[in-house]
Scaffold this active site. Structure first.
Site, PDB file in Angstrom:
ATOM      1  N   LYS A 173     -71.948  26.035-115.259  1.00  0.00           N
ATOM      2  CA  LYS A 173     -73.145  26.844-115.576  1.00  0.00           C
ATOM      3  C   LYS A 173     -74.220  26.659-114.490  1.00  0.00           C
ATOM      4  CE  LYS A 173     -73.857  24.741-119.547  1.00  0.00           C
ATOM      5  NZ  LYS A 173     -72.759  23.745-119.471  1.00  0.00           N
TER       6      LYS A 173
ATOM      7  N   ARG B  95     -78.108  26.095-127.447  1.00  0.00           N
ATOM      8  CA  ARG B  95     -76.920  25.315-127.809  1.00  0.00           C
ATOM      9  C   ARG B  95     -76.481  25.600-129.239  1.00  0.00           C
ATOM     10  NH1 ARG B  95     -75.242  21.310-123.996  1.00  0.00           N
ATOM     11  NH2 ARG B  95     -76.841  21.299-122.404  1.00  0.00           N
TER      12      ARG B  95
ATOM     13  N   ARG C  72     -68.875  14.679-110.062  1.00  0.00           N
ATOM     14  CA  ARG C  72     -70.093  15.444-109.707  1.00  0.00           C
ATOM     15  C   ARG C  72     -71.144  14.558-109.043  1.00  0.00           C
ATOM     16  NH1 ARG C  72     -73.070  18.876-114.235  1.00  0.00           N
ATOM     17  NH2 ARG C  72     -73.032  16.887-115.321  1.00  0.00           N
TER      18      ARG C  72
ATOM     19  N   ARG D 213     -75.264  11.509-112.164  1.00  0.00           N
ATOM     20  CA  ARG D 213     -76.071  11.512-113.376  1.00  0.00           C
ATOM     21  C   ARG D 213     -75.628  10.394-114.320  1.00  0.00           C
ATOM     22  NH1 ARG D 213     -76.216  17.778-115.312  1.00  0.00           N
ATOM     23  NH2 ARG D 213     -75.847  16.728-117.312  1.00  0.00           N
TER      24      ARG D 213
ATOM     25  N   ARG E 227     -69.551  14.046-124.580  1.00  0.00           N
ATOM     26  CA  ARG E 227     -70.193  15.355-124.362  1.00  0.00           C
ATOM     27  C   ARG E 227     -69.157  16.474-124.434  1.00  0.00           C
ATOM     28  NH1 ARG E 227     -72.321  14.730-118.811  1.00  0.00           N
ATOM     29  NH2 ARG E 227     -73.070  16.847-119.027  1.00  0.00           N
TER      30      ARG E 227
END
Ligand code: AP5
Length: 221
Positions: A13, A88, A127, A159, A170
């Site tokens: 996204k 969400r 990432r 992160r 998640r």
């Protein structure tokens, strides 16, 4: 144009919203980025959000909605927005509709980016991001210089919520719920695209979906 990007963590996204924003001039609003900025600033909102983000849980709706509505009220959101990470759930979707309606706008299209779970875990674990929201992947899209953002020269970091254990939680719990997807499908505003393909192919599908959009101004309810 007001566009919502839906998809599980790691679907792409943020990556795609950045590209679409560059190409279309739409403002990119990512609730995850707003929370991370609040954490960096050490604000009360940041302290609250941090505790949820570290556990891989959603921040409560009232806090998230207040932050998002405040951001939409800035004049730069008038020209159109691509929303990344919001809504969400249906409560957030309705709040977004109400907030946009008060400015004479409405969501024109919701685009669901689908990617299988095993690919999501690999993407999130590899990432690297910069403090200004630019996104890389150690294998799929590495920066030209190790550890440095190609675009702004800032140092890249991983992160906190991309740690293996949090990533799994998640991915298991933060897929867009069926009633949220239905919310947009019922209004004839939903497109689903296969996010497993190469970056540029996903971008092409997204841009094609956006070309069919005719701006909508009515409230959905
Ligand atoms: P947020 O920052 O929104 O995280 P997320 O939704 O979990 O999504 P991600 O940012 O992890 O993934 P993405 O889909 O943007 O993928 P990306 O483009 O980076 O939210 C973080 C937290 O904030 C939440 O857990 C929650 O606590 C809180 N929060 C945020 N919004 C909230 C809300 N509305 N309500 C309540 N709480 C909220 O790509 C991932 C990786 O894959 C990158 O390395 C990228 O390079 C790579 N990649 C992307 N596309 C491809 C491709 N096509 N092929 C190969 N690799 C690819």
């Amino acid at each position: 144009m007001f566009i919502v990007l839906l998809g599980p963590p790691g679907a792409g996204k943020g990556t795609q919203a950045e590209i679409v924003s560059d190409r279309t001039g739409l403002l990119h609003i990512a609730t995850g980025d707003l929370f991370r900025e609040a954490v960096r600033k050490g604000s009360e909102l940041g302290a609250l959000a941090k505790s949820y983000m570290e556990r891989g849980e959603l921040v409560p709706d009232d806090v998230t909605i207040r932050m998002l509505v405040e951001r939409i009220n800035h004049p730069d959101a008038e020209k159109g927005v691509i929303f990344d990470g919001f809504p969400r759930n249906v409560v957030q979707a309705q709040a977004l509709d109400d907030a946009l309606f008060s400015h004479g706008h409405a969501i024109d299209r919701a685009i669901l980016i689908s990617v299988p779970d095993e690919e999501l875990v690999a993407r999130l674990s590899g990432r690297w991001v910069c403090p200004n929201g630019h996104i890389y992947h150690a294998l799929n899209s590495p920066p030209k210089r190790h550890g440095i953002c190609d675009i702004c020269g800032a140092e890249l970091y991983q992160r906190d919520d991309d740690k293996a254990e949090t990533v799994r939680r998640r991915v298991e719990t933060q897929r867009p719920p069926a009633d949220l997807v239905q919310y947009y499908a019922r209004q004839g505003k939903l497109d689903e695209i296969d996010g497993k393909r190469r970056f540029e192919i996903v971008t092409r599908s997204l841009m094609q979906a956006l070309q069919t959009v005719t701006p909508s101004v009515s409230h959905p309810t």
